[in-house]
Design a protein around this motif. Structure first.
Motif, short mmCIF file in Angstrom:
data_model
loop_
_atom_site.label_atom_id
_atom_site.label_comp_id
_atom_site.label_asym_id
_atom_site.label_seq_id
_atom_site.Cartn_x
_atom_site.Cartn_y
_atom_site.Cartn_z
N PRO A 36 0.83 -1.21 0.00
CA PRO A 36 0.00 0.00 0.00
C PRO A 36 0.87 1.26 0.00
O PRO A 36 1.89 1.32 0.69
CB PRO A 36 -0.79 -0.11 1.31
CG PRO A 36 0.00 -1.03 2.19
CD PRO A 36 0.82 -1.91 1.29
N GLY A 72 -3.73 5.26 -1.47
CA GLY A 72 -4.48 4.88 -0.27
C GLY A 72 -5.60 3.91 -0.54
O GLY A 72 -6.54 3.79 0.25
N LEU A 74 -5.63 0.52 -0.72
CA LEU A 74 -5.69 -0.69 0.12
C LEU A 74 -5.77 -0.31 1.59
O LEU A 74 -6.60 -0.81 2.34
CB LEU A 74 -4.47 -1.58 -0.15
CG LEU A 74 -4.49 -2.95 0.51
CD1 LEU A 74 -5.67 -3.79 0.02
CD2 LEU A 74 -3.17 -3.70 0.23
N TYR A 75 -4.88 0.57 2.01
CA TYR A 75 -4.92 1.18 3.35
C TYR A 75 -4.74 2.67 3.18
O TYR A 75 -3.96 3.11 2.34
CB TYR A 75 -3.81 0.62 4.24
CG TYR A 75 -4.04 -0.82 4.63
CD1 TYR A 75 -4.90 -1.17 5.68
CD2 TYR A 75 -3.39 -1.84 3.94
CE1 TYR A 75 -5.13 -2.49 6.00
CE2 TYR A 75 -3.61 -3.17 4.27
CZ TYR A 75 -4.48 -3.49 5.30
OH TYR A 75 -4.70 -4.80 5.62
N LYS A 76 -5.46 3.43 3.99
CA LYS A 76 -5.31 4.89 3.92
C LYS A 76 -3.93 5.28 4.44
O LYS A 76 -3.32 4.53 5.21
CB LYS A 76 -6.39 5.55 4.77
CG LYS A 76 -7.76 5.46 4.14
CD LYS A 76 -8.68 6.38 4.90
CE LYS A 76 -10.06 6.31 4.51
NZ LYS A 76 -10.82 6.29 3.54
N GLU A 79 -3.00 4.56 7.88
CA GLU A 79 -3.16 3.17 8.34
C GLU A 79 -2.03 2.27 7.87
O GLU A 79 -1.90 1.13 8.32
CB GLU A 79 -4.47 2.58 7.79
CG GLU A 79 -5.72 3.31 8.20
CD GLU A 79 -6.95 2.88 7.39
OE1 GLU A 79 -8.06 3.22 7.81
OE2 GLU A 79 -6.79 2.22 6.33
N ILE A 80 -1.23 2.79 6.93
CA ILE A 80 -0.24 1.92 6.27
C ILE A 80 0.83 1.41 7.24
O ILE A 80 1.17 0.23 7.23
CB ILE A 80 0.38 2.64 5.05
CG1 ILE A 80 -0.69 2.85 3.98
CG2 ILE A 80 1.57 1.87 4.48
CD1 ILE A 80 -0.27 3.68 2.78
N ARG A 82 0.73 0.86 10.45
CA ARG A 82 0.22 -0.20 11.33
C ARG A 82 -0.02 -1.50 10.55
O ARG A 82 0.21 -2.59 11.05
CB ARG A 82 -1.07 0.26 12.02
CG ARG A 82 -1.20 -0.35 13.41
CD ARG A 82 -2.42 0.17 14.17
NE ARG A 82 -2.56 1.61 14.09
CZ ARG A 82 -3.71 2.24 13.80
NH1 ARG A 82 -4.80 1.56 13.55
NH2 ARG A 82 -3.76 3.56 13.79
N ALA A 83 -0.49 -1.36 9.32
CA ALA A 83 -0.74 -2.56 8.50
C ALA A 83 0.56 -3.33 8.25
O ALA A 83 0.59 -4.56 8.29
CB ALA A 83 -1.39 -2.17 7.18
N GLN A 88 -0.36 -7.30 7.92
CA GLN A 88 -1.48 -7.38 6.96
C GLN A 88 -0.98 -6.98 5.57
O GLN A 88 -1.48 -7.47 4.56
CB GLN A 88 -2.63 -6.43 7.36
CG GLN A 88 -3.39 -6.86 8.60
CD GLN A 88 -2.81 -6.24 9.86
OE1 GLN A 88 -1.74 -5.63 9.83
NE2 GLN A 88 -3.50 -6.44 10.96
N ALA A 89 -0.03 -6.07 5.54
CA ALA A 89 0.69 -5.77 4.30
C ALA A 89 2.16 -6.04 4.62
O ALA A 89 2.60 -5.78 5.73
CB ALA A 89 0.48 -4.31 3.89
N GLY A 92 5.29 -1.26 2.61
CA GLY A 92 4.44 -0.10 2.34
C GLY A 92 5.26 1.18 2.33
O GLY A 92 6.44 1.19 2.70
#
Ligand code: PCA
Length: 334
Positions: A36, A72, A74-76, A79-80, A82-83, A88-89, A92
């Motif tokens: 992301p 943004g 997949l994740y804003k 949020e990237i 933390r993902a 989760q990713a 990024g």
């Protein structure tokens, strides 16, 4: 003869089974990563990252496939990080100062007039890189590469002679450090990520913005804002981070390919950022924005804000901060 015709379909079957197993093996040897990123597909950071992903693909013979999810999607933007930390990713892109409330070191490149040209930004990155990498490492994140944005200026609906003209104005901010600067100018910060910028300007959530000519161009700021004050106050950096555990799970050849493609992307990104700066400013002019330097008073006000933020930063950043700051000052002899 009879036996042969009986065996041959069996043989064929086992051959088919064998090749299915071989296929399954080669498929499991292919790793797929989601990446992301916050900025539009046509932005130079995103283009650089697409090239990085293509380089990794080529260098690993397709064994590591990185899919870039720009803007943004997949994740804003906020949020990237933390993902990637949570896995989760796997990889990024973030803007470092977006995380400045977590660690003062993440705020350093966004202090007005501390490092406001490409050579200074380079010296600042050299002086701070090891410590910044160490802070990300504490969070389970590996830094692959970092690329700066062009110098930051102020977009406004009205002409600005000093920061008094921004008193009480809602100004768009992209990080806690920028918000602090806006507060110190006597204005009101409103956090809006780049992907939502046009909407925030159109609906009047904000009536001014602090960013580069690059993001002003991407978001067609001339449609809402008439002026760009090319203040050139700092060059914030993006960073590409990988989940350390995911990185460690790769074989050595793939890890090396990632590091090599990352190093190339960093060099390429710095060069493109610097080379495209003037082009971006030209596009603003072509679209009838009034592009002006900061007036002496506006400049003076912002230098004072920068001095205050530097002081605050040194108090917060402790011995590590002082060390980085001293190394930077020494490098630029200022
Ligand atoms: N563009 C990004 C960060 C800094 C910049 O120049 C943005 O406005 O969100």
């Amino acid at each position: 003869m009879k036996l042969h015709s009986l065996l041959s379909p069996l043989l064929r079957q086992s051959l088919a089974a064998l090749s299915a197993i071989a296929l399954a093996f080669s498929a499991s040897a292919e790793t797929k990563w989601d990446m992301p990123t916050p900025y539009p597909v046509s932005n130079f950071h995103t283009e650089n990252i697409q090239q990085f992903a293509a380089d990794v693909d080529a260098a690993t013979g397709g064994r590591l496939k990185i899919t870039v999810h720009a803007n943004g999607a997949l994740y804003k933007a906020n949020e990237i990080k933390r993902a990637v930390q949570g896995g989760q990713a796997q990889i990024g892109e973030i803007i470092i100062s977006g995380a400045s409330n977590e660690d003062p070191l993440f705020a350093l490149d966004t202090i007005p007039f501390l490092a406001s040209s490409y050579p200074q930004a380079r010296a600042l990155w050299q002086a701070s890189r090891a410590k910044i990498e160490e802070r990300f490492a504490r969070q389970g994140l590996k830094v692959l590469f970092s690329v700066p944005w062009p110098p930051q200026g102020i977009y406004s609906k009205v002409a600005l002679n000093s920061s008094a003209d921004l008193k009480g104005v809602k100004i768009r901010s992209y990080s806690p450090t920028v918000a602090r600067m806006i507060e110190l100018m006597g204005a009101q910060p409103v956090t809006v990520q780049a992907a939502e910028l046009t909407q925030a300007l159109t609906t009047g959530v904000v009536s001014a913005n602090i960013t580069s000519a690059s993001t002003g161009y991407d978001s067609k700021s001339w449609e809402q804002l008439g002026y760009y004050f090319d203040v050139q106050a700092w060059l914030p950096k993006n960073v590409v981070i990988v989940n350390q555990k995911q990185f460690d799970s790769l074989d050595k050849a793939t890890r090396d390919a990632l590091l090599k493609a990352g190093a190339a992307a960093e060099l390429r990104g710095w060069k493109t950022s610097e080379e495209k700066t003037l082009w971006y400013v030209e596009q603003l002019k072509k679209n009838n924005m009034k592009v002006l330097p900061a007036s002496a008073d506006l400049h003076k006000d912002l230098v004072a804000v920068g001095d205050r933020m530097t002081k605050e930063w040194l108090e917060q950043a402790g011995a590590d901060g002082q060390q980085v700051y001293d190394a930077y000052r020494k490098a630029i002899k200022k």
